[in-house]
Structures are given as structure tokens and as C-alpha cells.
Design a protein around this motif. Structure first.
Motif, PDB file in Angstrom:
ATOM      1  N   ASP A 130       0.830  -1.215   0.000  1.00 28.66           N
ATOM      2  CA  ASP A 130       0.000   0.000   0.000  1.00 28.66           C
ATOM      3  C   ASP A 130       0.864   1.265   0.000  1.00 28.66           C
ATOM      4  OD1 ASP A 130      -2.311  -1.457  -0.065  1.00 28.66           O
ATOM      5  OD2 ASP A 130      -2.786  -1.225   2.076  1.00 28.66           O
ATOM      6  N   VAL A 131       1.964   1.201   0.755  1.00 31.48           N
ATOM      7  CA  VAL A 131       2.875   2.360   0.774  1.00 31.48           C
ATOM      8  C   VAL A 131       3.444   2.576  -0.622  1.00 31.48           C
ATOM      9  CG1 VAL A 131       5.141   3.160   1.610  1.00 31.48           C
ATOM     10  CG2 VAL A 131       3.466   2.221   3.234  1.00 31.48           C
ATOM     11  N   GLU A 132       3.858   1.492  -1.268  1.00 31.85           N
ATOM     12  CA  GLU A 132       4.446   1.603  -2.611  1.00 31.85           C
ATOM     13  C   GLU A 132       3.432   2.131  -3.625  1.00 31.85           C
ATOM     14  OE1 GLU A 132       7.913   0.989  -3.855  1.00 31.85           O
ATOM     15  OE2 GLU A 132       7.686   1.749  -1.813  1.00 31.85           O
ATOM     16  N   HIS A 133       2.176   1.716  -3.458  1.00 32.09           N
ATOM     17  CA  HIS A 133       1.125   2.161  -4.398  1.00 32.09           C
ATOM     18  C   HIS A 133       0.487   3.473  -3.963  1.00 32.09           C
ATOM     19  CE1 HIS A 133       0.766  -2.376  -5.391  1.00 32.09           C
ATOM     20  NE2 HIS A 133       1.626  -1.784  -6.203  1.00 32.09           N
ATOM     21  N   GLU A 134       1.017   4.078  -2.909  1.00 28.56           N
ATOM     22  CA  GLU A 134       0.459   5.319  -2.358  1.00 28.56           C
ATOM     23  C   GLU A 134      -1.031   5.164  -2.063  1.00 28.56           C
ATOM     24  OE1 GLU A 134       2.147   8.942  -3.839  1.00 28.56           O
ATOM     25  OE2 GLU A 134       3.658   7.853  -5.002  1.00 28.56           O
ATOM     26  N   ALA A 135      -1.378   3.961  -1.580  1.00 31.23           N
ATOM     27  CA  ALA A 135      -2.769   3.674  -1.233  1.00 31.23           C
ATOM     28  C   ALA A 135      -3.068   4.022   0.225  1.00 31.23           C
ATOM     29  CB  ALA A 135      -3.066   2.188  -1.485  1.00 31.23           C
ATOM     30  N   VAL A 136      -2.020   4.410   0.972  1.00 23.73           N
ATOM     31  CA  VAL A 136      -2.211   4.866   2.365  1.00 23.73           C
ATOM     32  C   VAL A 136      -1.467   6.189   2.526  1.00 23.73           C
ATOM     33  CG1 VAL A 136      -2.552   2.623   3.498  1.00 23.73           C
ATOM     34  CG2 VAL A 136      -0.223   3.440   3.017  1.00 23.73           C
ATOM     35  N   PRO A 137      -1.943   7.017   3.442  1.00 23.29           N
ATOM     36  CA  PRO A 137      -1.239   8.289   3.674  1.00 23.29           C
ATOM     37  C   PRO A 137       0.143   8.024   4.255  1.00 23.29           C
ATOM     38  CG  PRO A 137      -3.300   8.177   4.954  1.00 23.29           C
ATOM     39  CD  PRO A 137      -3.088   6.833   4.357  1.00 23.29           C
ATOM     40  N   CYS A 138       1.139   8.705   3.723  1.00 25.14           N
ATOM     41  CA  CYS A 138       2.508   8.520   4.200  1.00 25.14           C
ATOM     42  C   CYS A 138       3.085   9.836   4.689  1.00 25.14           C
ATOM     43  CB  CYS A 138       3.388   7.944   3.089  1.00 25.14           C
ATOM     44  SG  CYS A 138       3.075   6.190   2.797  1.00 25.14           S
ATOM     45  N   ILE A 139       4.127   9.722   5.457  1.00 24.29           N
ATOM     46  CA  ILE A 139       4.824  10.881   6.022  1.00 24.29           C
ATOM     47  C   ILE A 139       6.261  10.809   5.544  1.00 24.29           C
ATOM     48  CG2 ILE A 139       5.542  11.963   8.203  1.00 24.29           C
ATOM     49  CD1 ILE A 139       3.047  10.613   9.477  1.00 24.29           C
ATOM     50  N   ARG A 140       6.880  11.986   5.384  1.00 25.49           N
ATOM     51  CA  ARG A 140       8.265  12.049   4.923  1.00 25.49           C
ATOM     52  C   ARG A 140       9.169  11.312   5.915  1.00 25.49           C
ATOM     53  NH1 ARG A 140      10.690  13.527   0.501  1.00 25.49           N
ATOM     54  NH2 ARG A 140      12.937  13.524   0.843  1.00 25.49           N
ATOM     55  N   PHE A 141      10.034  10.429   5.409  1.00 24.75           N
ATOM     56  CA  PHE A 141      10.955   9.673   6.269  1.00 24.75           C
ATOM     57  C   PHE A 141      12.298  10.396   6.351  1.00 24.75           C
ATOM     58  CE2 PHE A 141      14.194   6.235   6.778  1.00 24.75           C
ATOM     59  CZ  PHE A 141      13.814   5.808   8.039  1.00 24.75           C
ATOM     60  N   HIS A 142      12.697  10.746   7.563  1.00 28.00           N
ATOM     61  CA  HIS A 142      14.012  11.356   7.788  1.00 28.00           C
ATOM     62  C   HIS A 142      14.891  10.336   8.483  1.00 28.00           C
ATOM     63  CE1 HIS A 142      12.601  15.326   6.638  1.00 28.00           C
ATOM     64  NE2 HIS A 142      11.554  15.171   7.413  1.00 28.00           N
ATOM     65  N   GLU A 143      16.013  10.011   7.863  1.00 26.89           N
ATOM     66  CA  GLU A 143      16.860   8.952   8.429  1.00 26.89           C
ATOM     67  C   GLU A 143      17.351   9.298   9.828  1.00 26.89           C
ATOM     68  OE1 GLU A 143      19.871   7.519   5.714  1.00 26.89           O
ATOM     69  OE2 GLU A 143      18.491   7.557   4.032  1.00 26.89           O
ATOM     70  N   HIS A 144      17.511  10.598  10.119  1.00 26.73           N
ATOM     71  CA  HIS A 144      18.026  10.945  11.455  1.00 26.73           C
ATOM     72  C   HIS A 144      16.967  10.784  12.542  1.00 26.73           C
ATOM     73  CE1 HIS A 144      16.712  15.024   9.958  1.00 26.73           C
ATOM     74  NE2 HIS A 144      16.064  14.942  11.093  1.00 26.73           N
ATOM     75  N   ASP A 145      15.716  10.515  12.167  1.00 27.22           N
ATOM     76  CA  ASP A 145      14.684  10.213  13.177  1.00 27.22           C
ATOM     77  C   ASP A 145      14.661   8.728  13.540  1.00 27.22           C
ATOM     78  OD1 ASP A 145      13.887  12.841  13.158  1.00 27.22           O
ATOM     79  OD2 ASP A 145      12.257  12.520  11.709  1.00 27.22           O
ATOM     80  N   ALA A 146      15.452   7.942  12.819  1.00 27.96           N
ATOM     81  CA  ALA A 146      15.407   6.490  13.022  1.00 27.96           C
ATOM     82  C   ALA A 146      16.396   6.062  14.092  1.00 27.96           C
ATOM     83  CB  ALA A 146      15.710   5.764  11.712  1.00 27.96           C
ATOM     84  N   ALA A 147      15.956   5.151  14.944  1.00 27.93           N
ATOM     85  CA  ALA A 147      16.860   4.392  15.808  1.00 27.93           C
ATOM     86  C   ALA A 147      17.426   3.247  14.968  1.00 27.93           C
ATOM     87  CB  ALA A 147      16.088   3.846  17.008  1.00 27.93           C
ATOM     88  N   SER A 148      18.315   2.466  15.518  1.00 28.38           N
ATOM     89  CA  SER A 148      18.649   1.212  14.860  1.00 28.38           C
ATOM     90  C   SER A 148      17.371   0.383  14.786  1.00 28.38           C
ATOM     91  CB  SER A 148      19.745   0.473  15.625  1.00 28.38           C
ATOM     92  OG  SER A 148      21.004   1.064  15.361  1.00 28.38           O
ATOM     93  N   PRO A 149      17.205  -0.426  13.719  1.00 29.76           N
ATOM     94  CA  PRO A 149      15.937  -1.166  13.551  1.00 29.76           C
ATOM     95  C   PRO A 149      15.518  -1.909  14.819  1.00 29.76           C
ATOM     96  CG  PRO A 149      17.204  -1.293  11.534  1.00 29.76           C
ATOM     97  CD  PRO A 149      18.097  -0.600  12.543  1.00 29.76           C
ATOM     98  N   LEU A 150      16.452  -2.568  15.482  1.00 31.65           N
ATOM     99  CA  LEU A 150      16.213  -3.040  16.854  1.00 31.65           C
ATOM    100  C   LEU A 150      17.006  -2.098  17.767  1.00 31.65           C
ATOM    101  CD1 LEU A 150      16.499  -6.927  16.476  1.00 31.65           C
ATOM    102  CD2 LEU A 150      14.429  -5.636  17.033  1.00 31.65           C
ATOM    103  N   PRO A 151      16.347  -1.174  18.438  1.00 30.87           N
ATOM    104  CA  PRO A 151      17.095  -0.230  19.281  1.00 30.87           C
ATOM    105  C   PRO A 151      17.838  -0.939  20.421  1.00 30.87           C
ATOM    106  CG  PRO A 151      14.892   0.599  18.807  1.00 30.87           C
ATOM    107  CD  PRO A 151      14.924  -0.832  18.333  1.00 30.87           C
ATOM    108  N   ARG A 152      17.298  -2.046  20.866  1.00 36.30           N
ATOM    109  CA  ARG A 152      18.006  -2.966  21.761  1.00 36.30           C
ATOM    110  C   ARG A 152      17.567  -4.360  21.330  1.00 36.30           C
ATOM    111  NH1 ARG A 152      14.821  -2.252  27.667  1.00 36.30           N
ATOM    112  NH2 ARG A 152      12.729  -2.269  26.748  1.00 36.30           N
ATOM    113  N   ALA A 153      18.437  -5.333  21.551  1.00 29.55           N
ATOM    114  CA  ALA A 153      18.141  -6.687  21.070  1.00 29.55           C
ATOM    115  C   ALA A 153      18.514  -7.687  22.146  1.00 29.55           C
ATOM    116  CB  ALA A 153      18.911  -6.988  19.789  1.00 29.55           C
ATOM    117  N   TYR A 154      17.928  -8.874  22.062  1.00 28.80           N
ATOM    118  CA  TYR A 154      18.242  -9.931  23.029  1.00 28.80           C
ATOM    119  C   TYR A 154      19.528 -10.662  22.678  1.00 28.80           C
ATOM    120  CZ  TYR A 154      13.673  -8.991  24.968  1.00 28.80           C
ATOM    121  OH  TYR A 154      12.613  -8.364  25.567  1.00 28.80           O
TER     122      TYR A 154
END
Lengths: 335, 335
Positions: free
Chosen positions: B54-78
Motif C-alpha cells: 500500500d505504501v508503494e502504491h500510495e494507497a495509504v497516507p505517508c509521512i516524509r521519512f528522515h533517516e536521522h529520526d530512526a533508531a537502529s531497527p532493533l534499538p536494543r536486542a536480546y
């Protein structure tokens, strides 16, 4: 207070346990899991303490606590780092292979990063794929911290120790030499560890908690016979606070970090290696230590490592003979 | 699909990111965190995939992605376990100190258990208490698994690799020799690592994902200059699946386990040590490798380790030049 995680999903269900470990009251309305409680310990701990007082005063309905229903207090953790506070153990292992103990080992603790993605429950079997790997127990003290800033000293680290447990740090001894020779430390030789059914705040240990050490004997039975009675407060070159500070030297530690003491080990009263419990000594907290003593004395080890069906129990009792943490009790099982 | 964890609390907030990494749609109604998604991957992944379409087809509302707002994909891991798939790197380090490479290193991967209680975000500074510790980057490929049974072979392990990322495995080189000499592996010498802003399913790599290896160059810039252009699919003695199988030999791995490739490293086209990018070579994915080559060539290293203000960026682009994982971009900061 005393806390446990009843088996439920991956993270268990947080409960407050009575001081005598016979009753519990669910605490998941305060925090769903112990990890969640630790993530916000400053706010959550007072509410858990209040519930603990109610449990002790029988002011809330309680349910019978069965230790075999408990997972390890943290069924999985974000960090498990195990030290070697008892240099006697390290010295014996080295002596058995004719190596000297570096003087720095008395200043700079040994510590390895362990796997923490899934701990065994305190009554779970130890799954073993191959007996040739040399399965061993290691009886230890372990603590759980809140968030620890990078670079803390030992005095400050002491205040970050929020909970105390017992640990069976399962080791595959025959995989150790090749793994350590590669230089990157333990990995395959350290399958999942197990912790005691109950984790307790340090105040529960009363006078037995001093200088970041637990001053009570660690009671280890092997196949139903007394095997270890080592005093955990004796011969501990490093305190648990020293080990927390060591771990935090180059990085902060996140809430829920588990730090282990390493195998509890005492010298004999005459300063030599410990004697078996049956000969009036304090015995051993792992089989490897007995094997090193056999090697030093007789030229070769006689006691085999654990095989399917062998059992180990690890417990600690207070001055009145009451179990503090409940009992780790595990059987080795062919996997 | 592509997933990220926007910075929020200790575990971030799960979002699905567009293929071009410019837009995102919140996915926390499907699973609040990436760890929660991995804990139930079989059920959750199809719903995330549907949202990704849906994101790829713009079938849902999306927000601009800023890489500096991202944590590591797992911010902490087991679990974070890092291998050394690129034997060239290991061989060079050994050659610089006059040691042979054991033949077993081509059969039995090196792997160490790393700290995973708090990863740095991909744009977070690298906090350094003391420059004397010798701070270094290590550019790596990393994968995230679901639950992996004990004893899987490499073929089966491949199917347990659910997500792929890039990693900066920060290392404190001058603490390594003393720590490895103690025999228990890395601990203080491995402060928190950082991972790429986005983790992707292997199918996103299309033909570049083959044999458990990522066949694209790893682009590393140091202080704004090209430093490494090593082909991650070349000279990888072990595949990522081999490393997962190695980790699972004596224990199962829990969902959310992160396994790293070790520093990506290529020999030169003539079979010798790699040359700098500026001299037409593929360069290096860490400073230590350049220093070993300087040592082998000139008798001593010339390039210093990272100091406050030094910057590193790590990225990988597809055949059309588009960033696959977003960019790790970090500055060393006095802590």
C-alpha cells in the motif's frame, strides 16, 4: 521484596512472592513483566514494594507459589555479562594446565559477554545435543541493574544493583579450549543459563549483603548428594559492584542488565585447594574445579562431566534455614 | 519490504518505509515494535508486507521519512553475535603481528557475543571517554533471524534470515590486545554498535542476495572521503547462513537475534592486501586494516584511529545507485 516471573509467553508474568516463597500475588497490573518494571524502576519499585507489604500482611488474596511454574526472573534479557570474582577458581584451572595466574587478574576482572536471548527456567531440563561436549554446572550469584551510566565507580555501581538471584551458568567444558584458542571468547561453549525462581532486593539479604557480596554459603547438590557448600562472601576478590563498574567502563548498561559473579569458589581452610564436602571441605560449585584438583593431585581427572539423567540443585538459605531465592533444580536431557 | 524504528522510548516505533526510503507509514497498529513483530513473525510479516504494498502504491497516507529520526531497527536486542566471515581481514591482522592463520579458520568461523542492550542510532554520535582507547569503525552486513532451532544446518539457517541491515561495529582497538590476552574475548573493547536506518527483507536485494551473501559494494566514507568500496559478496569465506548455523550449534536462537558478518574485506585484484580507494583499490571497512597494511609495508601504522570530530558514513546502493538501507553517519564525540 521478592519477585518472580511465572511462565507465560516469552517474558513471563510478573508476580510478587511472599518472603517464605509459598504465596504470590500477580503484579502485572503494575508492570506486565520484570523487564518492564526495570525499564521504569524508580516509579514501579515503590508500587511493587507496597504490594509486597500487603502480601506479607495477607492484606491481598494470594495464590500458592510453585517454583516449577517460574521462569527465570528475566526469561530473556538484553544483557548477561559474567565475571570471575573468585580468583581461586581461575588459579586452580590454570594450575591444572601448568599456567601461572597473571598478577593483573587481581586488579582487572575477567568478564565475558554471555547469550541472554532465552534463559532456561530454574526447573527446566538442560538440553544437551552431545555428551562429548562435557556439560558442567556453574553455581553463581547474579545481580540485575537499572540503567548504569558509563564510567561509574564501584561505590556508585553498588546503588545500581536492584535485584539479586542465583545462577546455573551451564558450560560445555570440552568446547572451551578450542574456542578460547581462537581468541574471541566463549560462544558455543556457553549454552543458556538458568536463574533462581525468585529475585530479591538486596535488603532481603539483611546482614548477608555487605560490600557488594552475599555472605551465605551456596548449597549445591549433585545427583542428590552435597557437592558444594562454598561461602559466597569468602575469597571473592571482586564484589558484584566491582563487576558492574568493570562492565560500564566504556559504555552505559541498560536496565535489566544481568551481571554474574562467576563460579563461587573457596580455598580450603589451610589455604590449599578445597576438599570435597564429604571430607569436611566446602566442596565445589562446578565439576571442572573438582577435576582440576584431581588433575593436580592425581595427574588426571576422575569425575566425569554431566550426562543425561544427572541432576544439579542450587540454593541458598538464610540464617534461619529458609530458602532465600528458591531452588534451581535441573536434569540433563538428551536433545 | 523495508522497516524502520522511529526513535521513541527504549524500543522505537515500528514503521514501514517506502522502497526509495523517502516516505513511511506507521505500523504500530500491526506490531508496536520490531521485536514484537519478530516474536510473531509468521503472522505479522504478511500484514506488514500488505502495508508495504500500500505504501508503494500510495494507497495509504505517508509521512516524509528522515533517516536521522530512526533508531537502529532493533534499538536494543536480546542477542548480537558477530562473526568474521572475511578471512582476509583476520589474515592481515595476524600477518601484521607475525602470526600464522590457523587452517581451521577456513572451516570454523570466529564469532563473539556482543553487547546488545542499547544500540546507537544510525545518526547518533559515537560517545568516547578516552581517545587513547583507539576508536575504530567496522563496516559490516548484519541479519536478523526469527526463532532458529538448535543444530540447524546452513541451508535451513538461510530460511531463518528475515531481515538484512548494515552495521558499524564500533571497536576500541587499543583495549583489544589486553582483553583478548585474558582469554575471555571482547568486552570493554566493544562499545555499542549502530545499524542502518532501514532493515530490509532479503527479496529487496533481488539478485544481490545469493548464497547467503550480499553481492554489492559496501560504501564507506571517512571524514567525507571515500575509504572503503569492498565488494561484500567477494572473499566472504562464510555466508551469513553459515554464521547463523554456527551460532545455533549448541543452543536455539530466539527471534530478533542479530548476526554480523564481521568487517567486510577484500584482497587486492592481484591477491595481495587491498589498496586505498584513491590508488584504485577497494579500500578498507575499518582503520585497523589500513594500519595493518601500513605495518606490513612500512613497519609501523601511520593512520591514527578516530578522534573527536572524525566522521564515518556507511551505505550500500543498488544497481541503479539508490540507497538500499539508508546511511549510517556518525561523528565521534568526547563523552
Amino acid at each position: 521484596m521478592k519477585l518472580a516471573s511465572l511462565k507465560s509467553g516469552r517474558d513471563g508474568r510478573l508476580v510478587v512472592v511472599s518472603r517464605d516463597i509459598t504465596r504470590y500475588c500477580a503484579a502485572d497490573n503494575i508492570a506486565p513483566t520484570l523487564q518492564a518494571a526495570l525499564d521504569d524502576w524508580e516509579n514501579v519499585a515503590p508500587r511493587l514494594e507496597a504490594l509486597y507489604r500487603d502480601v506479607e500482611h495477607e492484606a491481598v488474596p494470594c495464590i500458592r507459589f510453585h517454583e516449577h511454574d517460574a521462569a527465570s526472573p528475566l526469561p530473556r534479557a538484553y544483557q548477561w555479562a559474567d565475571g570471575s570474582a573468585y580468583i581461586n577458581h581461575v588459579a586452580l584451572v590454570r594450575k591444572a594446565r601448568g599456567a601461572e595466574l597473571p598478577a593483573s587478574f587481581h586488579e582487572d576482572p575477567l568478564m565475558y559477554q554471555g547469550g541472554s536471548d532465552a534463559f532456561l527456567g530454574p526447573r527446566d531440563p538442560i538440553p544437551l545435543r552431545d555428551e562429548v561436549w562435557g556439560c558442567d554446572m556453574e553455581g553463581e550469584i547474579a545481580v540485575i541493574t537499572d540503567d548504569v551510566p558509563m564510567g561509574v565507580g564501584a561505590a556508585e555501581a553498588l546503588g545500581h544493583i536492584k535485584l539479586v538471584m542465583l545462577c546455573n551458568d551451564v558450560s560445555l567444558r570440552n568446547l572451551v579450549p578450542a574456542e578460547l584458542a581462537k581468541g574471541f571468547g566463549f560462544f558455543q561453549s556457553k549454552p543458556p543459563s538458568a536463574f533462581s525462581p525468585v529475585a530479591v532486593t538486596p535488603d532481603e539479604l539483611e546482614g548477608a549483603w555487605a560490600d557488594g557480596r552475599v555472605h551465605r554459603p551456596l548449597l549445591i547438590d549433585y545427583n542428590g548428594q552435597p557437592f558444594g557448600r562454598a561461602e559466597a562472601g569468602v575469597d571473592a576478590t571482586f564484589s558484584l559492584a566491582d563487576l558492574v563498574a568493570h562492565a560500564a567502563k566504556t559504555r552505559p548498561l541498560s536496565a535489566g542488565t544481568v551481571i554474574g559473579s562467576g563460579t563461587v569458589s573457596n580455598r580450603d581452610a589451610d589455604g590449599g585447594p578445597g576438599r570435597p564436602v564429604g571430607e569436611g571441605g566446602r566442596g565445589y560449585s562446578c565439576i571442572a574445579e573438582l577435576r582440576t584438583i584431581e588433575t593436580i593431585r592425581d595427574g588426571a581427572p576422575a569425575t566425569p562431566f554431566m550426562r543425561a539423567g544427572d541432576t544439579v540443585s542450587i540454593e541458598m538459605r538464610d540464617a534461619h534455614g529458609h530458602s532465600i531465592f528458591g531452588r534451581i533444580e535441573q536434569v540433563v536431557e538428551q536433545a
